[in-house]
Design a protein around this motif. Sequence first.
Motif, short mmCIF file in Angstrom:
data_model
loop_
_atom_site.label_atom_id
_atom_site.label_comp_id
_atom_site.label_asym_id
_atom_site.label_seq_id
_atom_site.Cartn_x
_atom_site.Cartn_y
_atom_site.Cartn_z
N MET A 1 23.79 1.25 3.90
CA MET A 1 22.56 1.36 3.12
C MET A 1 22.76 0.70 1.75
O MET A 1 23.75 0.94 1.08
N ALA A 2 21.77 -0.09 1.36
CA ALA A 2 21.79 -0.69 0.04
C ALA A 2 20.84 0.07 -0.87
O ALA A 2 19.72 0.40 -0.48
N ASN A 3 21.28 0.35 -2.08
CA ASN A 3 20.46 1.02 -3.09
C ASN A 3 20.23 0.04 -4.23
O ASN A 3 21.18 -0.44 -4.84
N THR A 4 18.96 -0.23 -4.52
CA THR A 4 18.62 -1.18 -5.57
C THR A 4 17.63 -0.55 -6.53
O THR A 4 16.55 -0.11 -6.11
N PHE A 5 17.97 -0.51 -7.81
CA PHE A 5 17.04 -0.03 -8.83
C PHE A 5 16.08 -1.16 -9.18
O PHE A 5 16.51 -2.30 -9.36
N LYS A 6 14.79 -0.84 -9.28
CA LYS A 6 13.77 -1.83 -9.59
C LYS A 6 12.77 -1.25 -10.59
O LYS A 6 12.67 -0.03 -10.74
N SER A 7 12.02 -2.15 -11.22
CA SER A 7 10.93 -1.71 -12.09
C SER A 7 9.79 -2.70 -11.97
O SER A 7 9.98 -3.85 -11.57
N VAL A 8 8.61 -2.22 -12.30
CA VAL A 8 7.41 -3.04 -12.22
C VAL A 8 6.46 -2.63 -13.34
O VAL A 8 6.46 -1.48 -13.77
N THR A 9 5.68 -3.59 -13.81
CA THR A 9 4.64 -3.30 -14.80
C THR A 9 3.29 -3.76 -14.26
O THR A 9 3.23 -4.65 -13.40
N LEU A 10 2.24 -3.15 -14.75
CA LEU A 10 0.89 -3.51 -14.33
C LEU A 10 -0.07 -3.30 -15.48
O LEU A 10 -0.10 -2.21 -16.07
N ASP A 11 -0.82 -4.34 -15.84
CA ASP A 11 -1.95 -4.20 -16.75
C ASP A 11 -3.13 -3.80 -15.87
O ASP A 11 -3.66 -4.63 -15.13
N ALA A 12 -3.51 -2.54 -15.92
CA ALA A 12 -4.46 -2.00 -14.95
C ALA A 12 -5.88 -2.50 -15.18
O ALA A 12 -6.34 -2.66 -16.31
N GLY A 13 -6.56 -2.71 -14.07
CA GLY A 13 -7.97 -3.03 -14.07
C GLY A 13 -8.76 -1.85 -13.53
O GLY A 13 -8.22 -0.75 -13.34
N THR A 14 -10.02 -2.08 -13.21
CA THR A 14 -10.89 -0.99 -12.77
C THR A 14 -10.97 -0.86 -11.25
O THR A 14 -11.75 -0.06 -10.74
N SER A 15 -10.15 -1.61 -10.52
CA SER A 15 -10.04 -1.42 -9.08
C SER A 15 -8.58 -1.17 -8.74
O SER A 15 -7.68 -1.58 -9.48
N MET A 16 -8.34 -0.49 -7.63
CA MET A 16 -6.99 -0.13 -7.23
C MET A 16 -6.12 -1.38 -7.05
O MET A 16 -6.52 -2.33 -6.38
N SER A 17 -4.95 -1.35 -7.68
CA SER A 17 -3.96 -2.41 -7.55
C SER A 17 -2.62 -1.78 -7.21
O SER A 17 -2.34 -0.65 -7.61
N ASP A 18 -1.78 -2.52 -6.51
CA ASP A 18 -0.48 -2.00 -6.12
C ASP A 18 0.47 -1.91 -7.30
O ASP A 18 0.67 -2.89 -8.03
N LEU A 19 1.04 -0.73 -7.50
CA LEU A 19 2.18 -0.56 -8.40
C LEU A 19 3.45 -0.85 -7.60
O LEU A 19 4.33 -1.57 -8.04
N ILE A 20 3.54 -0.24 -6.42
CA ILE A 20 4.61 -0.51 -5.48
C ILE A 20 3.92 -0.92 -4.18
O ILE A 20 3.16 -0.13 -3.61
N PRO A 21 4.14 -2.16 -3.73
CA PRO A 21 3.48 -2.61 -2.50
C PRO A 21 3.99 -1.83 -1.29
O PRO A 21 4.94 -1.04 -1.38
N THR A 22 3.39 -2.07 -0.16
CA THR A 22 3.73 -1.34 1.07
C THR A 22 5.23 -1.37 1.33
O THR A 22 5.86 -2.43 1.36
N VAL A 23 5.79 -0.18 1.50
CA VAL A 23 7.23 -0.04 1.76
C VAL A 23 7.53 -0.55 3.16
O VAL A 23 6.86 -0.18 4.12
N GLY A 24 8.54 -1.43 3.25
CA GLY A 24 8.88 -2.07 4.51
C GLY A 24 9.60 -1.15 5.49
O GLY A 24 9.98 -0.03 5.17
#
Length: 109
Positions: free
Chosen positions: A1-24
Amino acid sequence: MANTFKSVTLDAGTSMSDLIPTVGASTQVIVLTCRATNVDGASDATVDVEVTDGASKNAYIAYTMTVPADSSLELAGTSKLVLETGDKLQALASATGDIEFFVSYLEIT
């Protein structure tokens, strides 16, 4: 098993947007922090954050939760969020340009 730390930023709008996309396939995600910061100096804004499984099941982490002007709100609190294969984390704000999200997570493959 590989463990990888990640981060993401999002300038939010008024419709739903992915913070974390679909987990594979064969992957899990542990959300360590999910912070919403109101960068508008004058007005409060609200946020919605939800976990969806890609089918018909959604669970709100926050629903019309107020983030006061010039402040931050930790949405994961002192707990962790676990996302499994097919899940994703999405968010929106009441006004475009008012809320910036930061998410830190561990991806396990």
